[in-house]
Design a protein around this motif. Structure first.
Motif, PDB file in Angstrom:
ATOM      1  N   GLY A  41      69.169  38.609 -67.896  1.00  0.00           N
ATOM      2  CA  GLY A  41      68.572  37.313 -67.612  1.00  0.00           C
ATOM      3  C   GLY A  41      67.381  37.467 -66.667  1.00  0.00           C
ATOM      4  N   ALA A  42      66.729  36.363 -66.379  1.00  0.00           N
ATOM      5  CA  ALA A  42      65.575  36.401 -65.484  1.00  0.00           C
ATOM      6  C   ALA A  42      65.472  35.081 -64.729  1.00  0.00           C
ATOM      7  CB  ALA A  42      64.298  36.649 -66.266  1.00  0.00           C
ATOM      8  N   PHE A  43      64.836  35.132 -63.562  1.00  0.00           N
ATOM      9  CA  PHE A  43      64.599  33.958 -62.728  1.00  0.00           C
ATOM     10  C   PHE A  43      63.139  33.977 -62.292  1.00  0.00           C
ATOM     11  CE2 PHE A  43      64.128  32.178 -58.482  1.00  0.00           C
ATOM     12  CZ  PHE A  43      64.634  30.909 -58.673  1.00  0.00           C
ATOM     13  N   TYR A  44      62.455  32.882 -62.500  1.00  0.00           N
ATOM     14  CA  TYR A  44      61.055  32.752 -62.096  1.00  0.00           C
ATOM     15  C   TYR A  44      60.894  31.483 -61.276  1.00  0.00           C
ATOM     16  CZ  TYR A  44      60.409  36.027 -65.919  1.00  0.00           C
ATOM     17  OH  TYR A  44      60.499  37.109 -66.747  1.00  0.00           O
ATOM     18  N   MET A  45      60.022  31.533 -60.278  1.00  0.00           N
ATOM     19  CA  MET A  45      59.738  30.360 -59.474  1.00  0.00           C
ATOM     20  C   MET A  45      58.244  30.060 -59.529  1.00  0.00           C
ATOM     21  SD  MET A  45      60.509  29.497 -55.483  1.00  0.00           S
ATOM     22  CE  MET A  45      62.265  29.439 -55.740  1.00  0.00           C
ATOM     23  N   ASP A  46      57.933  28.799 -59.796  1.00  0.00           N
ATOM     24  CA  ASP A  46      56.553  28.319 -59.821  1.00  0.00           C
ATOM     25  C   ASP A  46      56.413  27.258 -58.729  1.00  0.00           C
ATOM     26  OD1 ASP A  46      56.475  29.819 -62.167  1.00  0.00           O
ATOM     27  OD2 ASP A  46      56.717  28.062 -63.439  1.00  0.00           O
ATOM     28  N   ILE A  47      55.247  27.229 -58.097  1.00  0.00           N
ATOM     29  CA  ILE A  47      54.983  26.185 -57.105  1.00  0.00           C
ATOM     30  C   ILE A  47      53.634  25.553 -57.414  1.00  0.00           C
ATOM     31  CG2 ILE A  47      56.350  27.263 -55.282  1.00  0.00           C
ATOM     32  CD1 ILE A  47      53.691  28.105 -53.972  1.00  0.00           C
ATOM     33  N   GLY A  48      53.461  24.343 -56.949  1.00  0.00           N
ATOM     34  CA  GLY A  48      52.194  23.660 -57.158  1.00  0.00           C
ATOM     35  C   GLY A  48      52.127  22.421 -56.286  1.00  0.00           C
ATOM     36  N   GLY A  49      50.964  21.884 -56.205  1.00  0.00           N
ATOM     37  CA  GLY A  49      50.785  20.675 -55.418  1.00  0.00           C
ATOM     38  C   GLY A  49      49.404  20.097 -55.639  1.00  0.00           C
ATOM     39  N   ASN A  50      49.231  18.899 -55.123  1.00  0.00           N
ATOM     40  CA  ASN A  50      47.911  18.278 -55.179  1.00  0.00           C
ATOM     41  C   ASN A  50      47.690  17.454 -53.924  1.00  0.00           C
ATOM     42  OD1 ASN A  50      49.020  15.631 -55.582  1.00  0.00           O
ATOM     43  ND2 ASN A  50      49.317  16.158 -57.718  1.00  0.00           N
ATOM     44  N   TYR A  51      46.429  17.152 -53.662  1.00  0.00           N
ATOM     45  CA  TYR A  51      46.040  16.390 -52.481  1.00  0.00           C
ATOM     46  C   TYR A  51      44.928  15.430 -52.888  1.00  0.00           C
ATOM     47  CZ  TYR A  51      44.346  15.226 -47.855  1.00  0.00           C
ATOM     48  OH  TYR A  51      43.955  14.548 -46.732  1.00  0.00           O
ATOM     49  N   ASN A  52      45.146  14.139 -52.618  1.00  0.00           N
ATOM     50  CA  ASN A  52      44.132  13.130 -52.917  1.00  0.00           C
ATOM     51  C   ASN A  52      43.110  13.109 -51.793  1.00  0.00           C
ATOM     52  OD1 ASN A  52      45.418  12.332 -55.289  1.00  0.00           O
ATOM     53  ND2 ASN A  52      46.753  10.937 -54.177  1.00  0.00           N
ATOM     54  N   ILE A  53      41.927  13.631 -52.068  1.00  0.00           N
ATOM     55  CA  ILE A  53      40.850  13.649 -51.079  1.00  0.00           C
ATOM     56  C   ILE A  53      40.299  12.234 -50.914  1.00  0.00           C
ATOM     57  CG2 ILE A  53      38.586  14.608 -50.539  1.00  0.00           C
ATOM     58  CD1 ILE A  53      39.486  17.087 -52.214  1.00  0.00           C
ATOM     59  N   THR A  54      40.006  11.600 -52.013  1.00  0.00           N
ATOM     60  CA  THR A  54      39.615  10.184 -52.066  1.00  0.00           C
ATOM     61  C   THR A  54      40.351   9.585 -53.259  1.00  0.00           C
ATOM     62  OG1 THR A  54      37.728  10.438 -53.571  1.00  0.00           O
ATOM     63  CG2 THR A  54      37.299  10.797 -51.216  1.00  0.00           C
ATOM     64  N   PRO A  55      40.286   8.273 -53.477  1.00  0.00           N
ATOM     65  CA  PRO A  55      40.928   7.710 -54.673  1.00  0.00           C
ATOM     66  C   PRO A  55      40.361   8.268 -55.986  1.00  0.00           C
ATOM     67  CG  PRO A  55      40.508   5.976 -53.092  1.00  0.00           C
ATOM     68  CD  PRO A  55      39.846   7.210 -52.569  1.00  0.00           C
TER      69      PRO A  55
END
Length: 98
Positions: A41-55
């Motif tokens: 078997g295998a295990f993978y981890m992904d991460i991500g994000g975002n930031y609203n600078i302006t609308p």
């Protein structure tokens, strides 16, 4: 955002007869022989994000296969539908609404 991808141990195929080289009958089409019928078997981890600078402007990032895990070693093939064959991949960008 954290995403975990995993699958458990398995077999290459139920049609195989497992035996050691030199101590097995000859392979046949309907019952082929194999010396190892195991797929880890295998295990993978992904991460991500975002930031609203302006609308109208959003910055984002994503890292796939954070720990850069290699696919399992296989004498036959590596299944790209199960294992991550690319490795650690980074993405970043900016989205703009007009």
């Amino acid at each position: 955002m954290i995403l975990e991808r995993w699958f458990s141990d398995g077999v290459l195929g139920n049609q195989y007869v497992v035996c050691q080289p030199g101590s097995c009958r000859e392979s046949a089409n309907n019952h082929p022989t194999i010396d190892q019928n195991f797929m880890p078997g295998a295990f993978y981890m992904d991460i991500g994000g975002n930031y609203n600078i302006t609308p109208q402007v959003t910055a984002y990032f994503k890292v796939d296969n954070l720990f850069d895990r290699d696919p399992a070693k296989s004498p036959y093939f590596v299944n790209p539908n199960l294992y991550d064959v690319i490795g650690c991949m980074y993405r970043a960008g900016v989205r703009v609404k007009f």
